[in-house]
Design a protein around this motif. Structure first.
Motif, PDB file in Angstrom:
ATOM      1  N   LEU A  13       0.851  -1.180   0.000  1.00 59.26           N
ATOM      2  CA  LEU A  13       0.000   0.000   0.000  1.00 59.26           C
ATOM      3  C   LEU A  13       0.893   1.238   0.000  1.00 59.26           C
ATOM      4  O   LEU A  13       1.891   1.285   0.726  1.00 59.26           O
ATOM      5  N   ARG A  57      -6.526   1.149  -1.088  1.00 61.48           N
ATOM      6  CA  ARG A  57      -6.429   0.323  -2.305  1.00 61.48           C
ATOM      7  C   ARG A  57      -7.466   0.772  -3.333  1.00 61.48           C
ATOM      8  O   ARG A  57      -8.610   1.070  -3.013  1.00 61.48           O
ATOM      9  N   SER A  62      -1.856   3.379  -4.661  1.00 61.33           N
ATOM     10  CA  SER A  62      -2.320   2.009  -4.371  1.00 61.33           C
ATOM     11  C   SER A  62      -3.370   1.546  -5.369  1.00 61.33           C
ATOM     12  O   SER A  62      -4.092   0.571  -5.125  1.00 61.33           O
ATOM     13  N   ASP A  77      -6.023  -2.985   6.078  1.00 61.96           N
ATOM     14  CA  ASP A  77      -4.880  -2.197   5.606  1.00 61.96           C
ATOM     15  C   ASP A  77      -4.512  -1.099   6.599  1.00 61.96           C
ATOM     16  O   ASP A  77      -3.323  -0.819   6.830  1.00 61.96           O
TER      17      ASP A  77
END
Length: 287
Positions: A13, A57, A62, A77
């Motif tokens: 990430l 994401r 990312s 994350d």
């Protein structure tokens, strides 16, 4: 600012690191945004703080990380970033809009990782009628933002100008907003577009609606001290805000660790202008 990486099971990430202080805050942005949305907040932080603003994401640096998406995935994350940068010590956490829901889930599931939670114009379950067409609701609420992801612009400056004409931003445009838009821009001259993955946005939008009740469960079981900062004006600078006063009052009564504060702003300027950013920092850095 520097780019840093957070290792997750399926890749890395991207995050933006602002500052070099020993005290750490992790930040999660809105549904079509990036970590650059927290630039105003970062500039307000005391020298002994560092802000790690994630590109969730499907967004920013990312944007090539795969799905599945959804708030539980984003929460995982966030927790990975907290563990990496906290180095065994809990950190502060802030999330805006969609990022508030992901941050809420992270704090509810892994409270030992966080000292406090600041929710910025998000995090409260939004009423969704039973049997509602989720795609129709998304089109009605996020339609223009989603449509932008499929459009191209002749130049980066044209992309900036598009944002600058937005009714919620035009009157309070600043250098932080320009930097935010430029960070999001990708592609060659003549075909500039957003770096945000439209599939991620649609999946996350459906998750926010389909799993609305689960965020109520998260709020009820919070043990981390939490403040909700909410704006009286919404995504187009209009009243009411994304979180109407009756909804805020309802959840303030049900969530024992929730404190609320109204901030004079709209859904975007509550994060990306100096006055509201200072309010966020005041709560984020409170002892």
């Amino acid at each position: 600012m520097e780019q840093v990486k957070v290792e997750v099971p399926d890749g890395a990430l991207t995050a933006l690191r602002f500052g070099t202080g020993p005290k750490i805050a992790i930040a999660a942005h809105g549904i079509t945004a990036s970590g650059m949305a927290f630039r105003s907040v970062a500039r307000q932080l005391p020298d002994d703080w560092t802000l790690i603003a994630l590109d969730l994401r499907g967004r920013g640096g990312s944007n090539t990380l795969p799905g599945p998406y959804g708030m539980s995935r984003h929460a995982e994350d966030i927790c990975a970033a907290a563990a990496k940068f906290g180095q065994g010590r809990p950190v502060a956490l802030v999330g805006q809009s969609m990022g508030a829901y992901a941050a809420l889930r992270a704090a509810a599931r892994r409270p030992e990782l966080f000292t406090r939670l600041v929710l910025v114009d998000g995090g409260l379950p939004l009423p969704v009628p039973g049997g509602a067409d989720l795609d129709a609701i998304l089109a009605a609420t996020l339609g223009p933002a989603i449509a932008r992801l499929d459009e191209t612009y002749p130049s980066v400056q044209a992309y900036v100008d598009f944002f600058r004409a937005h009714p919620a931003l035009a009157a309070e445009w600043n250098d932080d907003l320009t930097a935010y838009v430029r960070y999001d821009a990708t592609g060659p001259e003549g075909a500039v577009r957003s770096r945000v993955d439209g599939a991620a946005v649609r999946a996350d939008g459906r998750d926010l609606l389909a799993e609305a009740a689960s965020f109520g469960d998260d709020l009820r079981k919070l043990t981390v001290p939490t403040v909700l900062l909410h704006a009286p004006r919404g995504m187009f600078g209009q009243e009411p805000g994304m979180l109407p006063a009756p909804l805020v009052e309802h959840w303030r009564g049900l969530a024992p660790h929730l404190v609320t504060e109204l901030v004079d702003a709209n859904h975007y300027t509550i994060l990306m202008t100096d006055g509201p950013a200072a309010v966020i920092v005041r709560h984020l850095t409170a002892e």
